[in-house]
Design an enzyme around this catalytic site. Structure first.
Site, PDB file in Angstrom:
ATOM      1  N   ARG A 138       0.816  -1.222   0.000  1.00 37.98           N
ATOM      2  CA  ARG A 138       0.000   0.000   0.000  1.00 37.98           C
ATOM      3  C   ARG A 138       0.850   1.272   0.000  1.00 37.98           C
ATOM      4  NH1 ARG A 138      -1.724   2.607   4.042  1.00 37.98           N
ATOM      5  NH2 ARG A 138      -1.593   0.832   5.444  1.00 37.98           N
ATOM      6  N   ASP A 149      -6.677  12.827 -19.183  1.00 37.64           N
ATOM      7  CA  ASP A 149      -6.923  11.393 -19.282  1.00 37.64           C
ATOM      8  C   ASP A 149      -6.423  10.980 -20.666  1.00 37.64           C
ATOM      9  OD1 ASP A 149      -7.973   8.844 -19.626  1.00 37.64           O
ATOM     10  OD2 ASP A 149      -9.757   9.279 -18.421  1.00 37.64           O
ATOM     11  N   LYS A 162      -7.038  -0.601 -20.168  1.00 38.81           N
ATOM     12  CA  LYS A 162      -7.264  -0.486 -21.598  1.00 38.81           C
ATOM     13  C   LYS A 162      -5.977  -0.867 -22.361  1.00 38.81           C
ATOM     14  CE  LYS A 162     -11.156   0.749 -19.961  1.00 38.81           C
ATOM     15  NZ  LYS A 162     -11.545   2.123 -19.666  1.00 38.81           N
TER      16      LYS A 162
END
Ligand SMILES: *Cc1c(COP(=O)(O)O)cnc(C)c1O
Length: 382
Positions: A46, A172, A197
């Site tokens: 983390r 983006d 993607k």
């Protein structure tokens, strides 16, 4: 060494060296517990700094010409952590009107809880963005090419606007991928990706990434270590493996998309094609100036007498799929998915007709994709 080419970066940068056995590929470090005393780096999943996380970040940073990068559990984790790192209570975000649906939901549903203000622009020109700026604006966020109509935002102009006003800018870059567009070179401060993607590219990974300066990435890290959202090392490893072919895949897909866009635009049963690589696209010149390739996403409209649902059901090769950017070609009807919550009137206003189909072009042989489309149209005309 001289500046490396994209395919060399994809193949070699950010490899974890296997010192022990000299294997050809990165070993996978699954440890969630690392030595704590007397070490330079306190590693923990983390904290986004396990060996596989740290090294894959270098590959992504190199591809985006950034000092630094971070990998997340999803594209939405990347975007939400980036926004929350730079927007405090009372701050304002200016954001493009045509945006990925998940990002719109995040802003509308979560920002009020944090007391963060936002304005969606009325259009996507630099002056539309300038008009939306307020005295408390801290971030401008854009998407280019956008979903699903492939509009092109002037990246340099937005970056310059941010610089003049002292406002950070982010993009983006999922649709273009770093193979086709490097926004940091055009002056944008931060670039994010849904690695689900093109980075993944095989429709089997969910991940996200942000690339920027060391300073900005450190600010994001400070928030991300509290929010969580890190990616498991098994998936980090798979993502590294996938990214070795990112350049090859995206270039092949982009080439296919150009051929198909040209073919579709001459097709008698297709009324309109949206692809920034076509000279008929309103921002063709801008796309040519700021992109290295026009990308592998396009949209088209079937003639009004053809049922777009029946058409997609009649395809044999091209799948209907929510997601995009895999090596396999996929179609989706935006009016049934990303824009289904809008009314017909609202959809008409943003140009999303029921005849519109978004095409994520894969690596198949173009002739087979053409045959699939031709035969599906013939089938529904019977
Ligand atoms: C898919 C997508 C996202 C969100 O990414 P997830 O990995 O699904 O969280 C953000 N932006 C764009 C343009 C996308 O296509």
């Amino acid at each position: 060494m001289k500046k490396l080419g994209q395919n060399t970066i994809c193949t070699h940068i950010g490899e974890v060296q296997d010192e022990q056995f000299k294997g050809a590929v990165s070993p996978m470090y699954l440890s969630s517990s690392y030595e704590f005393l007397d070490v330079d780096v306190k590693r923990y999943p983390r904290y986004f700094n396990t060996p596989n996380q740290e090294y894959l970040s270098k590959k992504i940073a190199a591809l985006e010409h950034a000092e630094s990068a971070m990998i997340f559990g999803s594209g939405m984790a990347a975007i939400s952590h980036m926004f929350l790192a730079f927007l405090n209570k009372g701050d304002h975000l200016v954001v493009q009107n045509t945006l990925y649906g998940g990002t719109v939901n995040f802003i509308k549903e979560e920002f009020p809880k944090y007391g963060i203000e936002y304005t969606f622009t009325n259009g996507y020109t630099a002056s539309d963005f300038e008009k939306a700026i307020k005295s408390n604006t801290k971030l401008i966020h854009i998407e280019s090419p956008s979903n699903p109509l492939l509009t092109i935002t002037d990246i340099k102009a937005i970056a310059a606007l941010g610089k003049t006003k002292g406002i950070l800018t982010s993009i983006d870059n999922t649709f273009a991928s770093p193979i086709n567009q490097n926004p940091l070179d055009l002056g944008i401060d931060m670039v994010m990706h849904s690695a689900t993607k093109y980075f993944g590219g095989h429709s089997d990974i969910c991940a996200g990434a942000v690339a920027s300066s060391n300073e900005n990435i450190e600010k994001i890290w400070n928030v991300s270590k509290n929010l969580g959202g890190s990616l498991s090392d098994m998936t980090v490893w798979m993502l590294e493996r996938s990214m070795k072919t990112l350049g090859l895949r995206v270039k092949a897909q982009t080439k296919n998309a150009m051929k198909l866009a040209k073919w579709l635009s001459k097709h008698p049963e297709i009324s309109k094609v949206y692809y920034p690589g076509l000279k008929s696209h309103p921002e063709y010149k801008l796309a040519k100036a700021q992109m290295k390739g026009f990308g592998a996403m396009l949209s088209f409209e079937l003639n009004s007498n053809l049922d777009s649902y029946a058409f997609q059901k009649s395809l044999k090769l091209i799948k209907s799929s929510m997601s995009l950017a895999g090596v396999e070609s996929t179609f989706i009807s935006p009016h049934l998915t990303s824009h289904s919550l809008l009314s017909q009137e609202e959809r008409d206003k943003v140009g999303i007709s029921n005849q519109l189909i978004r095409f994520s072009v894969g690596i198949e042989d173009v002739k087979d994709l053409k045959t699939d489309i031709t035969e599906a149209i013939a089938q529904i005309k019977k």
